[in-house]
Design an enzyme around this catalytic site. Structure first.
Site: not given
Length: 511
Positions: A90, A177, A222-223, A344, A350, A352, A357, A384, A389, A392
């Site tokens: 690790s 551990n 709303t909606h 773009s 463009k 963007n 996003e 443990y 492991q 992380k």
């Protein structure tokens, strides 16, 4: 009699497997991956091992002289499969906890000294060596070597190279551990403080803009349909309140993270009477984890952080979605700064909203990390297990992603330009139909009746092909006799004045 697999079937299956293995050995060559019926070490790794074993430090114990074997006792006599070494390691990601690992080891050396297991001179030597290891990490000169399975073995290997056999005493009574979960808690404690600062800055940005831009009125939706007029500042503060709750969750979580698991060994406790409360105090923890099994096996505090991260990223995603819409040509309510936009590769016109996003997209990434670790942990038995492991990488990735997203959101919000004229132009009079029904309610008409009447007024205007403010008081009274002339007023403070409509929402929490 119960049917059984015939011996002829078993013989054929065994023979087929033997032929497959034989063919693989032949195709790979005698020194290949299946040489001698097992995975052979890569030549470069074999040379590296011989080089390490040839380099002897007379002041290093026989166990720690093979640094990459610190996790293997005399129980093992065979070599480890090189692929297994990579699979098991690790160090590639937990090395970012080098500072927390050094901090924990310095405190642990002091704790061992208080028990009498180490002399004052040995404690001082370990402290000096650990600080030297930390300086190497700080300067970027720490050299990882083959067999440095994780940050703990890497640091202990280097410590022993620097201070000699006393380095082998540091791990007395300690297991990886309890060591690793201590490192993670210390790392998370620092990360929580950093995140709180970034979130508070984001809240401050929203509040300052809201205070400065109170006069802007925009459609509330709303909606995704126009509903009622609201203040731009009210929309900003909607997210500020969500982020405030995120800060509060961090503060609550911090109490549960800031408990010390160190000093419980592998699972059952410490055999040398170490003072865990003093150890916790040295490390700045508020207390200790009281059950040794829970101390080494619990990952709830990481899952809680991941859930918090997911919740905060949902808030980020919804903010991003709103601003993506509001910045489009179809809405035009805000303009995004060039610093947080891209162009773009084909279409030169463009601009963007890539920052937004990505905020929206990365929310799925963090939520995925949360669900993934929950599924990993749910199947583990108590204490443990190596599965843990896997905690992380999702933790680090979620924390890194969240930290970046909060700062990007702060930058976007601080630099965008609201377009009050476009907001005003998007308002339309049917958004005030509820105010029309409220007018009747104030005259004693039941709300359900008033609601129906207001709808009839909207239809009457549509049938006539005019806007609502063109209907006179007499027109309205033909629909309901209790309409007053003020119901037809379009002047300041009148029925069809958007500013007045917003001001009529006077209750706490209103726009």
């Amino acid at each position: 009699a119960r049917p059984t697999l015939g011996s002829s079937f078993m013989s054929r299956a065994t023979a087929a497997l033997s032929r497959t293995l034989s063919a693989l050995r032949t195709s790979r060559g005698s020194a290949g991956i299946f040489a001698h019926g097992r995975v052979a070490a890569a030549p470069s790794l074999q040379r590296q091992r011989r080089s390490m074993s040839d380099t002897k430090n007379p002041d290093v114990s026989s166990v720690s002289s093979v640094g990459f074997r610190l996790s293997r006792s005399g129980r093992f006599s065979g070599e480890t499969d090189p692929l297994m070494e990579q699979f098991n390691a690790s160090i590639g990601y937990d090395k970012r906890m080098w500072k927390q690992d050094i901090t924990g080891s310095i405190a642990y050396a002091s704790a061992l000294g208080r028990t009498g297991l180490l002399t004052a001179e040995e404690v001082a030597k370990l402290h000096e060596g650990l600080k030297a290891v930390g300086e190497e990490w700080e300067k970027g000169t720490f050299e990882l070597k083959a067999g440095d399975e994780d940050i703990h073995t890497a640091n202990e290997r280097r410590l022993t190279e620097l201070v000699g056999s006393v380095g082998g005493k540091l791990h007395t009574g300690r297991s990886r551990n309890d060591q690793v979960v201590t490192d993670v808690r210390l790392w998370m404690r620092d990360e929580i403080k950093s995140l709180k600062g970034h979130l508070k800055s984001l809240v401050r940005t929203a509040v300052e803009r809201a205070e400065a831009e109170q006069d802007l009125i925009m459609p509330g939706y709303t909606h995704l349909q126009r509903a009622q007029p609201i203040r731009w500042s009210h929309w900003l503060l909607c997210y500020a309140w969500q982020w405030k709750r995120d800060v509060e969750r961090l503060e609550e979580m911090e109490k549960r993270v800031n408990l010390c698991p160190l000093g419980v060994g592998a699972l059952s406790g410490h055999p040398f009477g170490i003072d865990r409360h003093a150890l916790a105090a040295d490390l700045g923890f508020d207390g200790i984890v009281m059950n040794s099994l829970d101390a080494v096996g619990d990952r709830e505090f990481i899952l809680e952080f991941l859930w918090f991260s997911s919740c905060t990223m949902i808030h980020m995603s919804r903010l991003a979605e709103d601003l993506i819409l509001y910045s489009s040509a179809e809405f035009g309510f805000v303009g995004l700064a060039d610093a947080y936009s891209t162009g773009s590769s084909l279409m030169p016109q463009k601009k963007n909203p890539d920052a937004l996003e990505l905020l929206r997209g990365k929310s799925g990434r963090v939520i995925g990390q949360t669900v993934g670790l929950m599924v990993t942990v749910k199947g583990t038995p108590s204490t443990y297990n190596k599965d843990l492991q896997e905690d992380k990488e999702p933790l680090f990735d979620a924390a890194d992603t969240l930290r970046a997203c909060v700062q990007i959101a702060d930058g976007v919000l601080a630099t965008l330009t609201p377009n009050g004229a476009k907001m005003q132009a998007a308002l339309d009079l049917p958004m005030l139909a509820t105010d029309l029904s409220d007018h009747l309610v104030r005259k004693g008409v039941p709300f359900r009746e008033a609601h129906h009447v207001a709808g009839a007024v909207v239809k009457a205007a549509e049938d006539r092909g005019c806007t609502l403010d063109k209907l006179t008081g007499d027109d309205l009274r033909k629909i309901h006799p209790l309409f007053g002339d003020d119901a037809a007023s379009s002047g300041p403070g009148g029925m069809w004045d958007y500013e007045a409509a917003v001001e009529r929402r006077q209750t706490d929490g209103g726009t």
